[in-house]
Design a protein around this motif. Sequence first.
Motif, PDB file in Angstrom:
ATOM      1  N   GLU A  38      -0.121 -57.284   1.196  1.00 55.74           N
ATOM      2  CA  GLU A  38       0.224 -58.691   1.074  1.00 55.74           C
ATOM      3  C   GLU A  38      -0.040 -59.212  -0.333  1.00 55.74           C
ATOM      4  OE1 GLU A  38      -0.540 -63.052   3.127  1.00 55.74           O
ATOM      5  OE2 GLU A  38      -1.383 -61.267   4.089  1.00 55.74           O
ATOM      6  N   GLY A  39      -1.146 -58.816  -0.926  1.00 56.92           N
ATOM      7  CA  GLY A  39      -1.436 -59.236  -2.293  1.00 56.92           C
ATOM      8  C   GLY A  39      -0.376 -58.761  -3.270  1.00 56.92           C
ATOM      9  N   VAL A  40       0.050 -57.519  -3.098  1.00 57.26           N
ATOM     10  CA  VAL A  40       1.091 -56.948  -3.953  1.00 57.26           C
ATOM     11  C   VAL A  40       2.405 -57.704  -3.757  1.00 57.26           C
ATOM     12  CG1 VAL A  40       2.490 -54.873  -4.297  1.00 57.26           C
ATOM     13  CG2 VAL A  40       0.007 -54.690  -4.127  1.00 57.26           C
ATOM     14  N   VAL A  41       2.778 -57.961  -2.508  1.00 56.24           N
ATOM     15  CA  VAL A  41       4.020 -58.685  -2.225  1.00 56.24           C
ATOM     16  C   VAL A  41       3.980 -60.061  -2.880  1.00 56.24           C
ATOM     17  CG1 VAL A  41       5.324 -59.841  -0.379  1.00 56.24           C
ATOM     18  CG2 VAL A  41       4.630 -57.452  -0.110  1.00 56.24           C
ATOM     19  N   ARG A  42       2.895 -60.758  -2.721  1.00 58.59           N
ATOM     20  CA  ARG A  42       2.789 -62.106  -3.288  1.00 58.59           C
ATOM     21  C   ARG A  42       2.901 -62.080  -4.813  1.00 58.59           C
ATOM     22  NH1 ARG A  42       1.533 -66.074   0.097  1.00 58.59           N
ATOM     23  NH2 ARG A  42       0.930 -65.513   2.212  1.00 58.59           N
ATOM     24  N   ALA A 100       0.280 -48.174 -14.575  1.00 54.89           N
ATOM     25  CA  ALA A 100       0.885 -47.254 -13.610  1.00 54.89           C
ATOM     26  C   ALA A 100       0.853 -47.826 -12.194  1.00 54.89           C
ATOM     27  CB  ALA A 100       0.178 -45.903 -13.651  1.00 54.89           C
ATOM     28  N   THR A 101      -0.258 -48.416 -11.818  1.00 54.50           N
ATOM     29  CA  THR A 101      -0.381 -49.014 -10.488  1.00 54.50           C
ATOM     30  C   THR A 101       0.552 -50.206 -10.347  1.00 54.50           C
ATOM     31  OG1 THR A 101      -2.673 -48.291 -10.301  1.00 54.50           O
ATOM     32  CG2 THR A 101      -1.985 -50.091  -8.862  1.00 54.50           C
ATOM     33  N   THR A 102       0.654 -51.012 -11.371  1.00 58.22           N
ATOM     34  CA  THR A 102       1.529 -52.182 -11.332  1.00 58.22           C
ATOM     35  C   THR A 102       2.982 -51.752 -11.228  1.00 58.22           C
ATOM     36  OG1 THR A 102      -0.077 -53.426 -12.635  1.00 58.22           O
ATOM     37  CG2 THR A 102       2.147 -54.330 -12.497  1.00 58.22           C
ATOM     38  N   ARG A 103       3.365 -50.687 -11.925  1.00 55.86           N
ATOM     39  CA  ARG A 103       4.743 -50.172 -11.822  1.00 55.86           C
ATOM     40  C   ARG A 103       5.005 -49.711 -10.388  1.00 55.86           C
ATOM     41  NH1 ARG A 103       8.741 -48.596 -10.243  1.00 55.86           N
ATOM     42  NH2 ARG A 103      10.386 -47.412 -11.262  1.00 55.86           N
ATOM     43  N   TRP A 104       4.060 -49.018  -9.787  1.00 51.17           N
ATOM     44  CA  TRP A 104       4.183 -48.565  -8.401  1.00 51.17           C
ATOM     45  C   TRP A 104       4.323 -49.763  -7.458  1.00 51.17           C
ATOM     46  CZ3 TRP A 104       4.969 -44.134  -5.854  1.00 51.17           C
ATOM     47  CH2 TRP A 104       4.713 -44.123  -4.483  1.00 51.17           C
ATOM     48  N   ASP A 105       3.453 -50.745  -7.635  1.00 58.09           N
ATOM     49  CA  ASP A 105       3.486 -51.950  -6.802  1.00 58.09           C
ATOM     50  C   ASP A 105       4.842 -52.643  -6.893  1.00 58.09           C
ATOM     51  OD1 ASP A 105       0.794 -51.456  -6.261  1.00 58.09           O
ATOM     52  OD2 ASP A 105       0.064 -53.044  -7.589  1.00 58.09           O
ATOM     53  N   THR A 106       5.339 -52.783  -8.115  1.00 52.20           N
ATOM     54  CA  THR A 106       6.608 -53.473  -8.341  1.00 52.20           C
ATOM     55  C   THR A 106       7.756 -52.749  -7.643  1.00 52.20           C
ATOM     56  OG1 THR A 106       5.779 -54.259 -10.468  1.00 52.20           O
ATOM     57  CG2 THR A 106       8.154 -54.378 -10.123  1.00 52.20           C
ATOM     58  N   GLY A 107       7.822 -51.451  -7.793  1.00 50.73           N
ATOM     59  CA  GLY A 107       8.876 -50.676  -7.138  1.00 50.73           C
ATOM     60  C   GLY A 107       8.766 -50.706  -5.626  1.00 50.73           C
ATOM     61  N   SER A 108       7.546 -50.692  -5.108  1.00 58.64           N
ATOM     62  CA  SER A 108       7.343 -50.732  -3.659  1.00 58.64           C
ATOM     63  C   SER A 108       7.875 -52.035  -3.067  1.00 58.64           C
ATOM     64  CB  SER A 108       5.855 -50.595  -3.317  1.00 58.64           C
ATOM     65  OG  SER A 108       5.359 -49.348  -3.744  1.00 58.64           O
ATOM     66  N   VAL A 109       7.610 -53.144  -3.731  1.00 57.15           N
ATOM     67  CA  VAL A 109       8.054 -54.445  -3.229  1.00 57.15           C
ATOM     68  C   VAL A 109       9.544 -54.653  -3.475  1.00 57.15           C
ATOM     69  CG1 VAL A 109       7.813 -56.952  -3.457  1.00 57.15           C
ATOM     70  CG2 VAL A 109       5.777 -55.484  -3.482  1.00 57.15           C
ATOM     71  N   LEU A 110      10.003 -54.393  -4.697  1.00 53.24           N
ATOM     72  CA  LEU A 110      11.404 -54.669  -4.998  1.00 53.24           C
ATOM     73  C   LEU A 110      12.358 -53.735  -4.260  1.00 53.24           C
ATOM     74  CD1 LEU A 110      11.322 -55.697  -8.767  1.00 53.24           C
ATOM     75  CD2 LEU A 110      11.261 -57.136  -6.716  1.00 53.24           C
ATOM     76  N   GLY A 111      11.909 -52.549  -3.893  1.00 54.64           N
ATOM     77  CA  GLY A 111      12.735 -51.676  -3.059  1.00 54.64           C
ATOM     78  C   GLY A 111      12.988 -52.299  -1.695  1.00 54.64           C
ATOM     79  N   VAL A 112      11.970 -52.900  -1.109  1.00 57.59           N
ATOM     80  CA  VAL A 112      12.110 -53.585   0.174  1.00 57.59           C
ATOM     81  C   VAL A 112      12.953 -54.848  -0.003  1.00 57.59           C
ATOM     82  CG1 VAL A 112      10.855 -54.810   2.007  1.00 57.59           C
ATOM     83  CG2 VAL A 112       9.998 -52.618   1.150  1.00 57.59           C
ATOM     84  N   VAL A 113      12.732 -55.583  -1.073  1.00 60.67           N
ATOM     85  CA  VAL A 113      13.525 -56.785  -1.355  1.00 60.67           C
ATOM     86  C   VAL A 113      15.003 -56.416  -1.482  1.00 60.67           C
ATOM     87  CG1 VAL A 113      13.992 -58.555  -3.119  1.00 60.67           C
ATOM     88  CG2 VAL A 113      11.646 -58.120  -2.358  1.00 60.67           C
ATOM     89  N   ALA A 114      15.296 -55.311  -2.147  1.00 63.98           N
ATOM     90  CA  ALA A 114      16.691 -54.889  -2.317  1.00 63.98           C
ATOM     91  C   ALA A 114      17.357 -54.629  -0.971  1.00 63.98           C
ATOM     92  CB  ALA A 114      16.757 -53.639  -3.198  1.00 63.98           C
ATOM     93  N   ARG A 115      16.643 -54.026  -0.057  1.00 59.14           N
ATOM     94  CA  ARG A 115      17.226 -53.769   1.268  1.00 59.14           C
ATOM     95  C   ARG A 115      17.446 -55.067   2.034  1.00 59.14           C
ATOM     96  NH1 ARG A 115      13.990 -49.632   0.605  1.00 59.14           N
ATOM     97  NH2 ARG A 115      12.362 -50.232   2.055  1.00 59.14           N
ATOM     98  N   LEU A 116      16.529 -56.011   1.899  1.00 62.52           N
ATOM     99  CA  LEU A 116      16.701 -57.304   2.551  1.00 62.52           C
ATOM    100  C   LEU A 116      17.871 -58.078   1.937  1.00 62.52           C
ATOM    101  CD1 LEU A 116      12.975 -58.414   2.895  1.00 62.52           C
ATOM    102  CD2 LEU A 116      14.517 -57.766   4.761  1.00 62.52           C
ATOM    103  N   ALA A 117      18.034 -57.959   0.629  1.00 59.01           N
ATOM    104  CA  ALA A 117      19.090 -58.685  -0.074  1.00 59.01           C
ATOM    105  C   ALA A 117      20.466 -58.084   0.185  1.00 59.01           C
ATOM    106  CB  ALA A 117      18.800 -58.696  -1.576  1.00 59.01           C
ATOM    107  N   GLY A 118      20.537 -56.769   0.336  1.00 63.49           N
ATOM    108  CA  GLY A 118      21.830 -56.101   0.478  1.00 63.49           C
ATOM    109  C   GLY A 118      22.343 -55.654  -0.883  1.00 63.49           C
TER     110      GLY A 118
END
Length: 146
Positions: A38-42, A100-118
């Motif tokens: 949740e912290g990463v998503v926010r 490195a952790t921030t890059r991982w966090d960003t990709g983890s969230v934006l990958g899910v956002v991309a699927r929600l967005a289409g």
Amino acid sequence: MTPLPPSAPPVQTAASTFEQMLEKVRYEGAYPTRAQAEGVVRRVIAGLGRQLTGAERTALAARLPQEAADILTSQIPTGRPLTGWGFVKDLEERSGGSLATTRWDTGSVLGVVARLAGDDLTARIIGQLPDGYALLFGRAQLVRAA
């Protein structure tokens, strides 16, 4: 035989939808706790809210769970567009984590956002942002015509 009228998608509460989003990010990012996910998503969605403007911002907010949409739209766009790398570095400075952790966090969230967005909206979002975001959204980085 009379065709059935199209049915509306099942109605879900914003809380359960946000919970589902958190669980997807938790699973894909391999976060040990829901609180960490949740912290990463926010953080990542707030950062995206500072970069995204116009119709794409509005369209994305409409496709995100309500709580995530509220995070996105509560941010004032900076007017200082960051490249994808700059976006990650900005999040790293704000979070105090490693690059490195921030890059991982960003990709983890934006990958899910991309699927929600289409696919179409994701392509429009990537087209609006400076270079470097495609990979963060889990897409190939295409070279822009000169």
